[in-house]
Design a protein around this motif. Structure first.
Motif, PDB file in Angstrom:
ATOM      1  N   VAL A 133       0.835  -1.197   0.000  1.00  0.00           N
ATOM      2  CA  VAL A 133       0.000   0.000   0.000  1.00  0.00           C
ATOM      3  C   VAL A 133       0.871   1.249   0.000  1.00  0.00           C
ATOM      4  CG1 VAL A 133      -1.778   1.305   1.240  1.00  0.00           C
ATOM      5  CG2 VAL A 133      -1.822  -1.209   1.256  1.00  0.00           C
ATOM      6  N   ASP A 185       0.250  -2.497  -4.787  1.00  0.00           N
ATOM      7  CA  ASP A 185      -1.027  -3.141  -5.096  1.00  0.00           C
ATOM      8  C   ASP A 185      -2.170  -2.133  -4.999  1.00  0.00           C
ATOM      9  OD1 ASP A 185       0.014  -5.858  -5.340  1.00  0.00           O
ATOM     10  OD2 ASP A 185       0.369  -5.709  -3.182  1.00  0.00           O
ATOM     11  N   VAL A 186      -2.075  -1.231  -4.027  1.00  0.00           N
ATOM     12  CA  VAL A 186      -3.157  -0.298  -3.730  1.00  0.00           C
ATOM     13  C   VAL A 186      -2.583   1.081  -3.441  1.00  0.00           C
ATOM     14  CG1 VAL A 186      -4.970   0.280  -2.053  1.00  0.00           C
ATOM     15  CG2 VAL A 186      -4.712  -2.077  -2.842  1.00  0.00           C
ATOM     16  N   LEU A 204      -9.338  -0.623   2.958  1.00  0.00           N
ATOM     17  CA  LEU A 204      -8.497  -1.655   2.364  1.00  0.00           C
ATOM     18  C   LEU A 204      -9.153  -3.030   2.362  1.00  0.00           C
ATOM     19  CD1 LEU A 204      -5.014  -0.686   3.862  1.00  0.00           C
ATOM     20  CD2 LEU A 204      -5.887  -0.211   1.573  1.00  0.00           C
ATOM     21  N   LEU A 256     -10.739  -4.366  -0.853  1.00  0.00           N
ATOM     22  CA  LEU A 256      -9.688  -4.627  -1.838  1.00  0.00           C
ATOM     23  C   LEU A 256      -8.914  -5.887  -1.470  1.00  0.00           C
ATOM     24  CD1 LEU A 256      -8.499  -0.938  -2.011  1.00  0.00           C
ATOM     25  CD2 LEU A 256      -9.645  -2.146  -3.866  1.00  0.00           C
ATOM     26  N   ARG A 257      -8.659  -6.050  -0.203  1.00  0.00           N
ATOM     27  CA  ARG A 257      -7.939  -7.243   0.256  1.00  0.00           C
ATOM     28  C   ARG A 257      -8.729  -8.508  -0.036  1.00  0.00           C
ATOM     29  NH1 ARG A 257      -4.054  -6.769   3.886  1.00  0.00           N
ATOM     30  NH2 ARG A 257      -4.962  -4.851   4.720  1.00  0.00           N
ATOM     31  N   ASP A 294     -12.572  -2.697  -6.729  1.00  0.00           N
ATOM     32  CA  ASP A 294     -11.412  -2.095  -7.382  1.00  0.00           C
ATOM     33  C   ASP A 294     -11.150  -0.684  -6.863  1.00  0.00           C
ATOM     34  OD1 ASP A 294     -10.992  -4.270  -9.362  1.00  0.00           O
ATOM     35  OD2 ASP A 294     -12.971  -3.626 -10.065  1.00  0.00           O
ATOM     36  N   ALA A 349      -9.389   4.493  -1.673  1.00  0.00           N
ATOM     37  CA  ALA A 349      -8.335   3.527  -1.994  1.00  0.00           C
ATOM     38  C   ALA A 349      -8.701   2.833  -3.289  1.00  0.00           C
ATOM     39  CB  ALA A 349      -8.180   2.506  -0.870  1.00  0.00           C
ATOM     40  N   ALA A 350      -7.676   2.500  -4.079  1.00  0.00           N
ATOM     41  CA  ALA A 350      -7.936   1.847  -5.365  1.00  0.00           C
ATOM     42  C   ALA A 350      -6.760   0.978  -5.764  1.00  0.00           C
ATOM     43  CB  ALA A 350      -8.196   2.896  -6.450  1.00  0.00           C
ATOM     44  N   ARG A 351      -7.063  -0.042  -6.553  1.00  0.00           N
ATOM     45  CA  ARG A 351      -5.997  -0.872  -7.093  1.00  0.00           C
ATOM     46  C   ARG A 351      -5.135  -0.035  -8.032  1.00  0.00           C
ATOM     47  NH1 ARG A 351      -6.497  -4.747 -10.343  1.00  0.00           N
ATOM     48  NH2 ARG A 351      -8.537  -4.261 -11.216  1.00  0.00           N
ATOM     49  N   TYR A 352      -3.849  -0.124  -7.866  1.00  0.00           N
ATOM     50  CA  TYR A 352      -2.915   0.679  -8.656  1.00  0.00           C
ATOM     51  C   TYR A 352      -3.087   0.432 -10.154  1.00  0.00           C
ATOM     52  CZ  TYR A 352       1.551   2.119 -10.720  1.00  0.00           C
ATOM     53  OH  TYR A 352       2.512   2.679 -11.516  1.00  0.00           O
TER      54      TYR A 352
END
Length: 235
Positions: free
Chosen positions: A3, A76-77, A96, A99-100, A105, A152-155
């Motif tokens: 993260v 990842d995030v 998180l 997403l975890r 997404d 938060a978002a997936r990269y």
């Protein structure tokens, strides 16, 4: 899950230390404070607290977020939050978790679904966020209550969206483009507190009008002219 955190700042010396101290230990790999020519020592305090400071002289919330996104080391995030301590980084795990679990997404921290402290959000900001969220739901079917900055978002999803907005429209661009590309967008309740220091947006008439114009304009622009949209997840 790796993260990285991006925190846009402008004259946040009173609060940035609290924000950085509140980031959960062991949960985050990188913290970037993107400073837009603060004159009160914000950058120096951030460095002393162990953050990596990026200098972005060009003003604009979206521009600061994009500068931070360009600097992260393929995590990842990516988590975005403000530097005024109105959002509490200690609640980061709430964002998180979806997403975890692979259930989302993009995750938005909803101030309107969570505990909102007295004086933290003026009435016109509450109404404006609800109306913008309703418009997005009407056009794209994504049910949100708020367009809050704590998110938060997936990269890889962020990179694929090719975000460009440099000012108030940036948070909306992420949501509308994501929705039109079939990304899974959800929200979780977060608490919201009175910001430390003066507001650059909702606390001023000019800032409120500029934000409203940018938000509505971005919704319509990306609804009408986002040629890369698809209803299938492709990132």
């Amino acid at each position: 899950m790796r993260v990285s955190v991006v925190i846009p700042t402008y004259n946040e010396a009173q609060s940035i230390g609290l924000v950085l101290a509140d980031i959960p230990a062991g949960m985050v790999e990188q913290v970037f404070v993107v400073d837009s020519d603060s004159t009160d020592g914000t950058a120096q305090i951030a460095r002393q607290m162990g953050a990596e400071v990026l200098h972005e002289p060009r003003r604009g919330y979206g521009r600061a977020c994009l500068t931070g996104l360009a600097a992260v080391n393929a995590p990842d995030v990516v988590v975005f939050l403000d530097g005024d301590y109105s959002d509490r980084p200690a609640e980061m795990s709430r964002l998180l978790e979806p997403l975890r679990q692979g259930a989302a997404d993009i995750v938005i921290g909803s101030r309107l679904a969570g505990e909102r402290m007295a004086g933290s959000m003026p009435w016109h900001a509450v109404v404006g966020n609800r109306l913008a969220a309703c418009l997005i739901a009407l056009l794209n079917g994504v049910r949100l209550t708020d367009l809050g900055p704590f998110r938060a978002a997936r990269y890889q999803a962020l990179i694929a969206l090719e975000l460009r907005e440099s000012t108030y429209g940036w948070p909306v661009e992420m949501i509308v483009k994501g929705a039109r590309r079939g990304l899974r967008i959800t929200e979780v309740p977060v608490s919201y507190h009175p910001r430390i220091g003066s507001s650059k947006i909702s606390g001023t008439f000019r800032g409120s009008i500029g934000a409203a114009w940018g938000i509505i304009g971005a919704i319509l622009k990306y609804q009408l002219f986002d040629t890369g949209s698809t209803r299938e997840r492709n990132v």
